[in-house]
Write a protein that holds these residues in place. Structure first.
Motif, PDB file in Angstrom:
ATOM      1  N   CYS A   1       0.825  -1.215   0.000  1.00  0.00           N
ATOM      2  CA  CYS A   1       0.000   0.000   0.000  1.00  0.00           C
ATOM      3  C   CYS A   1       0.855   1.260   0.000  1.00  0.00           C
ATOM      4  CB  CYS A   1      -0.943   0.004   1.192  1.00  0.00           C
ATOM      5  SG  CYS A   1      -2.308  -1.151   0.937  1.00  0.00           S
ATOM      6  N   LYS A   2       1.975   1.230   0.725  1.00  0.00           N
ATOM      7  CA  LYS A   2       2.855   2.413   0.727  1.00  0.00           C
ATOM      8  C   LYS A   2       3.369   2.661  -0.678  1.00  0.00           C
ATOM      9  CE  LYS A   2       4.226   2.268   5.505  1.00  0.00           C
ATOM     10  NZ  LYS A   2       5.169   1.729   6.475  1.00  0.00           N
ATOM     11  N   GLU A   3       3.764   1.596  -1.361  1.00  0.00           N
ATOM     12  CA  GLU A   3       4.302   1.766  -2.714  1.00  0.00           C
ATOM     13  C   GLU A   3       3.198   2.174  -3.689  1.00  0.00           C
ATOM     14  OE1 GLU A   3       8.173  -1.095  -2.052  1.00  0.00           O
ATOM     15  OE2 GLU A   3       6.602  -1.843  -3.360  1.00  0.00           O
ATOM     16  N   GLU A   4       2.001   1.629  -3.501  1.00  0.00           N
ATOM     17  CA  GLU A   4       0.882   2.011  -4.380  1.00  0.00           C
ATOM     18  C   GLU A   4       0.546   3.489  -4.222  1.00  0.00           C
ATOM     19  OE1 GLU A   4      -0.169   0.312  -6.766  1.00  0.00           O
ATOM     20  OE2 GLU A   4      -0.076  -1.807  -6.291  1.00  0.00           O
ATOM     21  N   SER A   5       0.730   4.033  -3.021  1.00  0.00           N
ATOM     22  CA  SER A   5       0.442   5.459  -2.817  1.00  0.00           C
ATOM     23  C   SER A   5       1.397   6.304  -3.655  1.00  0.00           C
ATOM     24  CB  SER A   5       0.586   5.850  -1.348  1.00  0.00           C
ATOM     25  OG  SER A   5      -0.258   5.050  -0.581  1.00  0.00           O
TER      26      SER A   5
END
Ligand code: ACO
Length: 311
Positions: free
Chosen positions: A154-158
């Protein structure tokens, strides 16, 4: 005995605690997780293709560096997810074979073509935006290894979503032709992005059981609504519209009303008849076959380094 184990499992789920690989779990729970985590992993890997196609045609060195990093991140996500699936007793090799034989699914969205560089921005903004909407709640999924993989993903998708929005907002400050290119891209991706959340709740065979087990934390329709509500003000800030005449704020509900995606199209794409299904699978199969020598060499090397007599 089995009754105790089942009671323990149910109690863990009721406390919203995590189930870990060594814990007892019902076969059906394991099967559901293998299905969802494998589909998710496959989506990340197949999802490299639509954007990867633009790496050699990126309009600047900066855009190329961003796109390369992004596509590599997707590969990483696939690998964390295959690792999470392996804790359930299946192997990455097995799952990859099921994918290339067309026996396991991956997200419908990656069966649509990328026709212009604006699509790189739109995928970041809308497709990764939808992925975040769906995946942030999955950080609290009941199966430990899956939930922990989701946190980093999720951090990378943000970051992916922000780069997509930034790309589109740069184009929107450009020429009329660039603005038209962004709008055309958004028009093509809006409905497929809404379909990413899966069929309507009434037609979703897995939701009720997956919610009861805490595998899913929200229903498909809840997340789709959340995504629409989140995207409308972003579209306004960007200066684009969504191709849905029914889209409007409903003060009574405190949500946007919106039209119905074309569910026949969704079914066709999931069955393998979307615009790019054949191409995506053929490409993946070829890459898998071309990589066989690397896997064999790595295995031979590991065997040679293993001390004699060790398992
Ligand atoms: N594309 C392809 N297949 C889909 C899609 C979709 N967008 N939505 C649902 N399906 C499939 C389901 O996998 C299921 O098939 P199966 O029973 O043969 O496995 C069937 O349609 C019925 O759907 P549901 O009962 O609603 O299935 P489920 O409860 O698994 O919900 C969902 C589907 C919401 C996609 C869920 O599996 C999920 O949250 N998965 C994790 C997120 C994910 O996979 N994201 C991938 C795309 S994001 C990205 O990679 C950038």
């Amino acid at each position: 005995d089995l009754v105790d184990l089942e009671a323990q499992f149910e109690a863990t789920i009721a406390r919203s605690d995590r189930i870990e690989p060594r814990d007892w779990m019902p076969d059906a729970y394991r099967k559901t997780l293998v299905r969802q985590v494998a589909q998710h992993a496959h989506s990340e890997i197949i999802g490299m293709q639509p954007e990867g196609a633009w790496i050699t045609r990126a309009p600047s060195l900066r855009r190329k560096a961003i796109l390369l990093a992004k596509v590599q991140d997707e590969a990483g996500h696939g690998l964390y997810l295959y690792s999470a699936a392996e804790t359930l007793g299946v192997s990455r090799q097995e799952l990859t074979e099921l994918l290339v034989e067309g026996r396991q699914k991956y997200s419908s969205i990656f069966n649509y073509p990328t026709l212009s560089y604006a699509d790189v921005g739109t995928i970041g903004w809308l497709v990764d935006g939808a992925a975040i909407c769906n995946q942030v709640p999955l950080c609290r999924t009941s199966y430990g290894p899956y939930g922990r993989a989701m946190i980093r993903i999720c951090k990378e998708e943000s970051f992916h979503q922000r780069q997509g929005y930034e790309l589109l907002s740069t184009m929107m400050r450009g020429t009329d032709e660039q603005r038209a290119m962004v709008q055309e891209s958004v028009d093509r991706f809006w409905w497929p992005a809404l379909m990413m959340f899966g069929p309507p709740d009434a037609d979703s065979p897995n939701t009720a059981q997956s919610m009861a087990w805490g595998v899913k934390r929200n229903t498909n329709d809840d997340l789709r609504q959340r995504f629409v509500d989140m995207s409308v003000p972003q579209a306004e800030a960007l200066g684009v519209t969504f191709p849905d005449p029914a889209l409007r704020w409903n003060a009574e509900r405190g949500h946007h009303d919106f039209g119905e995606p074309d569910w026949d199209e969704f079914v066709q794409v999931v069955r393998g008849n979307g615009p790019c299904n054949t191409q995506r699978l053929a490409h993946r199969r070829r890459a898998h076959e071309d990589g066989a020598w690397v896997r064999e060499a790595a295995t031979a090397f590991a065997d040679r380094r293993r001390p004699a007599g060790a398992e």
